[in-house]
Design an enzyme around this catalytic site. Structure first.
Site, PDB file in Angstrom:
ATOM      1  N   THR A 184       0.811  -1.221   0.000  1.00 26.40           N
ATOM      2  CA  THR A 184       0.000   0.000   0.000  1.00 26.40           C
ATOM      3  C   THR A 184       0.844   1.271   0.000  1.00 26.40           C
ATOM      4  OG1 THR A 184      -0.139  -0.091   2.420  1.00 26.40           O
ATOM      5  CG2 THR A 184      -1.925  -1.139   1.170  1.00 26.40           C
ATOM      6  N   GLY A 185       2.168   1.141   0.125  1.00 23.88           N
ATOM      7  CA  GLY A 185       3.035   2.304   0.151  1.00 23.88           C
ATOM      8  C   GLY A 185       3.378   2.811  -1.245  1.00 23.88           C
ATOM      9  N   ALA A 186       4.145   3.895  -1.291  1.00 24.81           N
ATOM     10  CA  ALA A 186       4.484   4.519  -2.571  1.00 24.81           C
ATOM     11  C   ALA A 186       5.302   3.577  -3.449  1.00 24.81           C
ATOM     12  CB  ALA A 186       5.250   5.818  -2.322  1.00 24.81           C
ATOM     13  N   VAL A 187       6.305   2.924  -2.879  1.00 23.85           N
ATOM     14  CA  VAL A 187       7.112   1.993  -3.665  1.00 23.85           C
ATOM     15  C   VAL A 187       6.305   0.745  -3.994  1.00 23.85           C
ATOM     16  CG1 VAL A 187       9.196   0.566  -3.686  1.00 23.85           C
ATOM     17  CG2 VAL A 187       9.285   2.877  -2.752  1.00 23.85           C
ATOM     18  N   ARG A 235      21.848  -4.352   3.581  1.00 28.12           N
ATOM     19  CA  ARG A 235      22.700  -3.897   2.492  1.00 28.12           C
ATOM     20  C   ARG A 235      24.180  -4.179   2.720  1.00 28.12           C
ATOM     21  NH1 ARG A 235      19.673   1.913   1.651  1.00 28.12           N
ATOM     22  NH2 ARG A 235      17.812   1.105   0.598  1.00 28.12           N
ATOM     23  N   CYS A 294      18.158   4.992  -2.889  1.00 30.56           N
ATOM     24  CA  CYS A 294      17.582   5.611  -4.085  1.00 30.56           C
ATOM     25  C   CYS A 294      18.523   6.596  -4.777  1.00 30.56           C
ATOM     26  CB  CYS A 294      16.273   6.312  -3.723  1.00 30.56           C
ATOM     27  SG  CYS A 294      16.399   7.391  -2.284  1.00 30.56           S
ATOM     28  N   GLN A 329      16.935  15.696  -2.923  1.00 27.27           N
ATOM     29  CA  GLN A 329      16.057  14.546  -2.845  1.00 27.27           C
ATOM     30  C   GLN A 329      14.608  14.939  -2.549  1.00 27.27           C
ATOM     31  OE1 GLN A 329      19.738  12.129  -0.860  1.00 27.27           O
ATOM     32  NE2 GLN A 329      17.747  11.146  -0.629  1.00 27.27           N
ATOM     33  N   SER A 362       8.962  12.359  -1.796  1.00 29.58           N
ATOM     34  CA  SER A 362       8.481  10.987  -1.907  1.00 29.58           C
ATOM     35  C   SER A 362       9.512   9.968  -1.455  1.00 29.58           C
ATOM     36  CB  SER A 362       8.046  10.679  -3.339  1.00 29.58           C
ATOM     37  OG  SER A 362       9.107  10.897  -4.245  1.00 29.58           O
ATOM     38  N   HIS A 395      14.738  12.525  -7.692  1.00 27.72           N
ATOM     39  CA  HIS A 395      15.971  12.937  -7.025  1.00 27.72           C
ATOM     40  C   HIS A 395      16.955  13.470  -8.069  1.00 27.72           C
ATOM     41  CE1 HIS A 395      14.413  11.288  -3.462  1.00 27.72           C
ATOM     42  NE2 HIS A 395      15.259  10.296  -3.227  1.00 27.72           N
ATOM     43  N   ASN A 432      12.941   8.596  -8.192  1.00 31.97           N
ATOM     44  CA  ASN A 432      13.365   7.818  -7.025  1.00 31.97           C
ATOM     45  C   ASN A 432      12.454   6.647  -6.696  1.00 31.97           C
ATOM     46  OD1 ASN A 432      11.849  10.394  -6.326  1.00 31.97           O
ATOM     47  ND2 ASN A 432      11.562   9.279  -4.418  1.00 31.97           N
TER      48      ASN A 432
END
Length: 347
Positions: free
Chosen positions: A18-21, A106, A137, A164, A167, A252, A325
């Site tokens: 449900t998020g932006a990404v 990471r 990003c 940046q 979002s 970005h 981004n």
């Protein structure tokens, strides 16, 4: 329709759907025709029951704390670092390969950090951790350009300033920018109750992203150094960064100064950059052309302009890059990792 019965197609889950990404991931699965046997949309308990569509089919969002990861072969995680730290081990223990879009894994030595245009060979084998990390990003578009420069001239140093977008903090960041900007115009001088950005991002720039470290740099700035070194396989690469949040919704930008090992000819540099995969150099024909977050016409490419060699140091040059981004910097890179895994039969 990319829902298929082929047993070679993966069963997938999107955690943070449900998020932006997450929303961008769904759109890319549709537009790029990623084939799958089943898809599960997963988020926090407060989003459970919400319906989202994939390829025209409505799916209810499932609560992550009730989801059985044994149902999937491949899980995209984009629900924040805490969620990844808690639930990624559950997914890998159940046998899923995870593509994680947070900082959580990471720098784990057993977890490859991948930008497919740079180090896709890392995907030849299933990772020991069961996780493939999606980089920051701002790191992703930067290393895609640095690789070309390193191959041709070698790199002595890179100095980067980022610009940046809101979002970068997802839907809440965008909503707060819009609301605080509206409030600043309607009631100048009054304080708006900001939660995502301090001070307010409305008509402002903030030279701080993520928390401060003892070095005086921020975690965001440290990420770009560490991640660039790992992705490029250059443990001594000298990259220093100032990361700035700007009142832009999406996109970005970065001003990049690079000192190479050898003398750089601008025309050759432009051609080297233009020949990189999915890169557009806007001042290839006219030095007066440049990209901006609101004018780039293809969110699936890294856009470059203001390419100029320093007349006082012909080993050094400046360039300006812009990348979406949410796509280049997150969802598209994750989808391209998935495509490589499927092509290499690594799942």
């Amino acid at each position: 329709m990319t829902l298929v019965t082929d047993t070679k197609a993966p069963r997938i889950a999107i955690v943070g759907a449900t998020g932006a990404v997450g929303n961008t991931l769904i759109g890319l699965i549709e537009s790029r025709g990623l084939r799958y046997r089943s898809v599960h949309l997963v988020a926090s308990a407060r989003s459970a029951g919400t319906e989202l569509t994939v390829d025209g089919v409505a799916y209810p969002v499932q609560a992550v704390d009730e989801f059985d990861f044994g149902q999937v072969d491949l899980a995209f995680f984009s629900a924040g670092t805490e969620a990844s730290e808690q639930w990624v081990p559950k997914a890998t223990e159940a046998g899923a390969v995870v593509i994680d879009n947070t900082i959580a894994y990471r720098m784990d030595p057993d977890t490859p950090l991948v930008v497919p245009q740079v180090n896709a060979h890392e995907l030849d084998e299933r990772p020991k951790s069961g996780v493939i990390a999606n980089p920051n990003c701002s790191t992703i578009p930067l290393v895609r350009l640095l690789q070309g420069v390193e191959r041709r001239w070698g790199i002595r140093q890179a100095v980067v300033s980022t610009y940046q977008a809101a979002s970068g903090l997802g839907h809440p960041g965008v909503d707060e920018l819009k609301d605080s900007s509206r409030a600043a115009l309607e009631s100048p001088g009054e304080e708006y109750p900001n939660k995502e950005f301090t001070p307010s991002l409305a008509f402002n720039v903030i030279p701080k992203i993520d928390r401060f470290l003892d070095t005086g740099f921020t975690l965001e700035e440290q990420k770009m150094l560490q991640e660039s070194r790992k992705i490029l396989g250059m443990p001594h690469l000298d990259v220093t960064t100032t990361c700035v949040r700007v009142p832009v919704v999406t996109g970005h930008s970065e001003a990049v100064w690079i000192e190479a090992q050898g003398v750089v000819d601008r025309d050759e540099l432009v051609e080297v950059l233009a020949e990189l995969p999915e890169v557009t150099v806007h001042d290839r024909e006219s030095r007066r052309e440049f990209p901006t977050p609101t004018t780039i016409d293809d969110p699936y490419r890294v856009h470059v302009g203001r390419v100029r060699v320093n007349p006082n140091n012909p080993r050094a040059f400046w360039l300006w890059l812009v990348a979406d981004n949410l796509t280049i910097g997150a969802a598209l890179n994750a989808i391209q990792i998935a495509e490589e895994l499927i092509a290499r039969d690594t799942l």
